[in-house]
Motif scaffolding. Structure first.
Motif, mmCIF file in Angstrom:
data_model
loop_
_atom_site.group_PDB
_atom_site.id
_atom_site.type_symbol
_atom_site.label_atom_id
_atom_site.label_comp_id
_atom_site.label_asym_id
_atom_site.label_seq_id
_atom_site.Cartn_x
_atom_site.Cartn_y
_atom_site.Cartn_z
ATOM 1 N N TYR A 69 -35.632 48.754 -17.143
ATOM 2 C CA TYR A 69 -35.881 47.375 -16.719
ATOM 3 C C TYR A 69 -37.379 47.165 -16.490
ATOM 4 N N LEU A 70 -38.038 48.178 -15.938
ATOM 5 C CA LEU A 70 -39.486 48.101 -15.733
ATOM 6 C C LEU A 70 -40.202 48.024 -17.084
ATOM 7 N N LYS A 71 -39.732 48.792 -18.051
ATOM 8 C CA LYS A 71 -40.315 48.759 -19.398
ATOM 9 C C LYS A 71 -40.117 47.397 -20.048
ATOM 10 N N TYR A 72 -38.935 46.819 -19.897
ATOM 11 C CA TYR A 72 -38.673 45.502 -20.472
ATOM 12 C C TYR A 72 -39.642 44.460 -19.899
ATOM 13 N N CYS A 73 -39.871 44.527 -18.598
ATOM 14 C CA CYS A 73 -40.788 43.578 -17.955
ATOM 15 C C CYS A 73 -42.220 43.807 -18.425
ATOM 16 N N GLU A 74 -42.604 45.069 -18.575
ATOM 17 C CA GLU A 74 -43.943 45.392 -19.086
ATOM 18 C C GLU A 74 -44.122 44.830 -20.495
ATOM 19 N N ARG A 75 -43.109 44.971 -21.328
ATOM 20 C CA ARG A 75 -43.184 44.438 -22.693
ATOM 21 C C ARG A 75 -43.357 42.928 -22.676
ATOM 22 N N ALA A 76 -42.645 42.253 -21.797
ATOM 23 C CA ALA A 76 -42.749 40.794 -21.714
ATOM 24 C C ALA A 76 -44.154 40.374 -21.286
ATOM 25 N N ARG A 77 -44.746 41.098 -20.336
ATOM 26 C CA ARG A 77 -46.111 40.779 -19.922
ATOM 27 C C ARG A 77 -47.092 41.032 -21.069
ATOM 28 N N SER A 78 -46.930 42.134 -21.762
ATOM 29 C CA SER A 78 -47.833 42.473 -22.869
ATOM 30 C C SER A 78 -47.728 41.478 -24.014
ATOM 31 N N GLY B 56 -26.017 46.978 -26.600
ATOM 32 C CA GLY B 56 -25.799 45.810 -27.444
ATOM 33 C C GLY B 56 -26.106 44.474 -26.795
ATOM 34 N N ASP B 57 -26.256 44.430 -25.484
ATOM 35 C CA ASP B 57 -26.555 43.169 -24.800
ATOM 36 C C ASP B 57 -27.890 42.600 -25.280
ATOM 37 N N ILE B 58 -27.967 41.281 -25.297
ATOM 38 C CA ILE B 58 -29.223 40.583 -25.536
ATOM 39 C C ILE B 58 -29.709 40.099 -24.180
ATOM 40 N N LEU B 59 -30.887 40.550 -23.787
ATOM 41 C CA LEU B 59 -31.447 40.226 -22.477
ATOM 42 C C LEU B 59 -32.632 39.288 -22.630
ATOM 43 N N THR B 60 -32.800 38.413 -21.654
ATOM 44 C CA THR B 60 -33.946 37.523 -21.602
ATOM 45 C C THR B 60 -34.802 37.932 -20.416
ATOM 46 N N ILE B 61 -36.089 38.108 -20.660
ATOM 47 C CA ILE B 61 -37.022 38.448 -19.583
ATOM 48 C C ILE B 61 -37.868 37.217 -19.309
ATOM 49 N N GLU B 62 -37.816 36.755 -18.064
ATOM 50 C CA GLU B 62 -38.589 35.596 -17.627
ATOM 51 C C GLU B 62 -39.679 36.072 -16.674
ATOM 52 N N ARG C 275 -37.708 38.358 -14.052
ATOM 53 C CA ARG C 275 -36.249 38.404 -14.009
ATOM 54 C C ARG C 275 -35.710 38.853 -15.361
ATOM 55 N N VAL C 276 -34.675 39.682 -15.314
ATOM 56 C CA VAL C 276 -33.959 40.069 -16.529
ATOM 57 C C VAL C 276 -32.578 39.457 -16.419
ATOM 58 N N LYS C 277 -32.209 38.663 -17.440
ATOM 59 C CA LYS C 277 -30.925 37.965 -17.428
ATOM 60 C C LYS C 277 -30.131 38.280 -18.690
ATOM 61 N N LYS C 278 -28.833 38.228 -18.543
ATOM 62 C CA LYS C 278 -27.916 38.245 -19.685
ATOM 63 C C LYS C 278 -27.201 36.906 -19.617
ATOM 64 N N GLU C 279 -27.543 36.042 -20.569
ATOM 65 C CA GLU C 279 -27.087 34.653 -20.540
ATOM 66 C C GLU C 279 -27.526 34.060 -19.204
ATOM 67 N N ALA C 280 -26.607 33.543 -18.377
ATOM 68 C CA ALA C 280 -27.005 32.945 -17.111
ATOM 69 C C ALA C 280 -26.969 33.937 -15.947
ATOM 70 N N SER C 281 -26.520 35.161 -16.189
ATOM 71 C CA SER C 281 -26.376 36.152 -15.117
ATOM 72 C C SER C 281 -27.678 36.899 -14.864
#
Length: 126
Positions: free
Chosen positions: A21-30, A63-69, A85-91
């Motif tokens: 999750y930390l990596k996903y957020c780092e990727r979004a910032r980059s 397989g989930d598609i996640l959105t990083i805001e 925030r990391v979300k799966k659809e609205a969750s």
């Protein structure tokens, strides 16, 4: 930013390993820098993590598609504070508050105006 969860991201049960999750957020910032033809580090300086508070709320799976805001909470001369925030659809699955300090040669320096303009995209919570 959207990310798909791959096998390499998960543990034996198919659940996303917590550090990813930390990596996903780092990727979004980059990605904000890369989209502008820049990099997160340059001759003028780079960001480092000063503080981090993370909350794991619900697991993501293979397989989930996640959105990083990313939302800019605070801008100072040599640091910024973000809520990601990391979300799966609205969750909401994960959120963290992170303080990033801007350094040059290991010492805090004023964030250049060009960098401020890039991170200002997060003021709208993109």
């Amino acid at each position: 930013m959207k990310i798909r969860v791959y096998y390499e991201d998960t543990d034996a049960a198919g659940i996303v390993y917590y550090a990813n999750y930390l990596k996903y957020c780092e990727r979004a910032r980059s990605e904000v820098f890369f989209e502008a033809g820049e990099t997160p580090q340059s001759a003028s300086g780079y960001f480092v993590v000063k503080e981090l508070e993370a909350k794991y709320l619900s697991p993501a799976s293979l397989g989930d598609i996640l959105t990083i805001e990313t939302e800019l909470l605070e801008k100072r001369s040599a640091s910024i504070v973000l809520l990601q925030r990391v979300k799966k659809e609205a969750s909401l699955l994960f959120e963290m508050k992170i303080k990033l300090a801007y350094l040059h040669q290991g010492r805090p320096v004023k964030i250049p105006e060009k960098i401020y303009r890039l991170v200002s995209a997060w003021e709208s919570g993109e």
